[in-house]
Design a protein around this motif. Sequence first.
Motif, short mmCIF file in Angstrom:
data_model
loop_
_atom_site.label_atom_id
_atom_site.label_comp_id
_atom_site.label_asym_id
_atom_site.label_seq_id
_atom_site.Cartn_x
_atom_site.Cartn_y
_atom_site.Cartn_z
N THR A 1 0.84 -1.18 0.00
CA THR A 1 0.00 0.00 0.00
C THR A 1 0.88 1.24 0.00
O THR A 1 1.75 1.39 0.87
CB THR A 1 -0.90 0.02 1.25
OG1 THR A 1 -1.68 -1.17 1.26
CG2 THR A 1 -1.80 1.25 1.23
N VAL A 2 0.68 2.12 -0.97
CA VAL A 2 1.53 3.30 -1.10
C VAL A 2 1.12 4.35 -0.08
O VAL A 2 -0.06 4.67 0.06
CB VAL A 2 1.42 3.89 -2.52
CG1 VAL A 2 2.23 5.17 -2.62
CG2 VAL A 2 1.92 2.87 -3.54
N ARG A 3 2.08 4.86 0.64
CA ARG A 3 1.84 5.95 1.59
C ARG A 3 2.65 7.16 1.17
O ARG A 3 3.63 7.06 0.45
CB ARG A 3 2.24 5.52 3.01
CG ARG A 3 1.46 4.32 3.52
CD ARG A 3 1.84 4.01 4.94
NE ARG A 3 1.15 2.83 5.42
CZ ARG A 3 1.30 2.33 6.64
NH1 ARG A 3 2.13 2.91 7.49
NH2 ARG A 3 0.65 1.25 7.01
N THR A 4 2.26 8.32 1.63
CA THR A 4 2.94 9.55 1.24
C THR A 4 4.16 9.78 2.11
O THR A 4 4.31 9.20 3.18
CB THR A 4 2.00 10.76 1.38
OG1 THR A 4 1.56 10.83 2.74
CG2 THR A 4 0.80 10.59 0.47
N ALA B 1 17.37 5.11 -1.40
CA ALA B 1 16.06 4.90 -2.02
C ALA B 1 15.09 6.00 -1.67
O ALA B 1 14.24 6.39 -2.48
CB ALA B 1 15.50 3.55 -1.58
N LEU B 2 15.21 6.54 -0.46
CA LEU B 2 14.34 7.63 -0.03
C LEU B 2 14.73 8.96 -0.65
O LEU B 2 13.87 9.74 -1.07
CB LEU B 2 14.38 7.75 1.50
CG LEU B 2 13.69 6.64 2.29
CD1 LEU B 2 14.14 6.68 3.75
CD2 LEU B 2 12.17 6.79 2.20
N PRO C 1 7.87 3.32 5.21
CA PRO C 1 6.71 3.27 4.32
C PRO C 1 6.83 4.16 3.09
O PRO C 1 6.09 3.98 2.12
CB PRO C 1 5.55 3.73 5.22
CG PRO C 1 6.01 3.42 6.60
CD PRO C 1 7.49 3.68 6.60
N ALA C 2 7.76 5.12 3.12
CA ALA C 2 7.92 6.03 1.99
C ALA C 2 8.78 5.45 0.87
O ALA C 2 8.89 6.06 -0.19
CB ALA C 2 8.53 7.36 2.47
N VAL C 3 9.38 4.30 1.07
CA VAL C 3 10.16 3.66 0.01
C VAL C 3 9.17 3.11 -1.02
O VAL C 3 8.32 2.28 -0.71
CB VAL C 3 11.03 2.52 0.56
CG1 VAL C 3 11.75 1.80 -0.58
CG2 VAL C 3 12.05 3.08 1.56
N ARG C 4 9.28 3.56 -2.27
CA ARG C 4 8.31 3.19 -3.32
C ARG C 4 8.85 2.16 -4.30
O ARG C 4 8.13 1.70 -5.17
CB ARG C 4 7.91 4.44 -4.10
CG ARG C 4 7.43 5.61 -3.24
CD ARG C 4 6.09 5.30 -2.59
NE ARG C 4 5.60 6.44 -1.85
CZ ARG C 4 4.87 7.42 -2.35
NH1 ARG C 4 4.58 7.41 -3.64
NH2 ARG C 4 4.46 8.42 -1.59
#
Length: 233
Positions: A9-12, A113-114, A166-169
Amino acid sequence: MFFHTQPSTVRTGRAETARFPVNGLAVEGGNDWAGDRAADRAGDPSGRRVIFLHPGKGAWWRLLDHVPAGQEWLTVPAAAGAAILSPLLVERGGRRPVLVAGAVTAPLAIAAALDFPEQVGGVMIVDDVGAESPMRRRWNALAACFGRAMPAVLSGNLGELESELPAVRLPVTLMQGSDPTGLFARLEGGLTGCRTLTVVAVPDAVAVRPRTHAAELRGALLALVSAVERAQR
């Protein structure tokens, strides 16, 4: 060797600056890459880069004898920090670099990555230490001998980076043995925003290293590169 992959689940949110919770991984200044020996670089100089981050005298060079076509593999000391890593994140023909890190160098890969989401294609983190491996016991012995704490990351403590997982996409692969360090449980639980999260288990290994599990490492990396290519379409 077992794989399980899950969509996330993508988070901001995204880190704006690199953070290094493990003492000794980052240094100030310097723009020259220390890996200038022939053994530190192999493959197609115009291919997709795969960058192996090691904490010092790393063993990733063992993998450089058979580089897949269309790829260039580099080994880079993580002590060089973001000042060295950032210029190496070169996209070639739409193919972004992939970072491979061990337990101790994982914070640098996550921070990259961030902070460089448009320059990094994917990340693979390998448990090359293990909860009760000989290397882990050596860390404990050295810590006791010199009265110094072992790197916090080996106990699963990522510092400020943990709240930003969670911000790693990007596509991420976690590769672990039969008794992984606490770090890997935290990574698997925290990486809820990446495109895909793949966990690779090597059940006959306490720790996964190039000397003992080269074939498994190559297989997991091949699968990650395929996931990166799918994500960039």
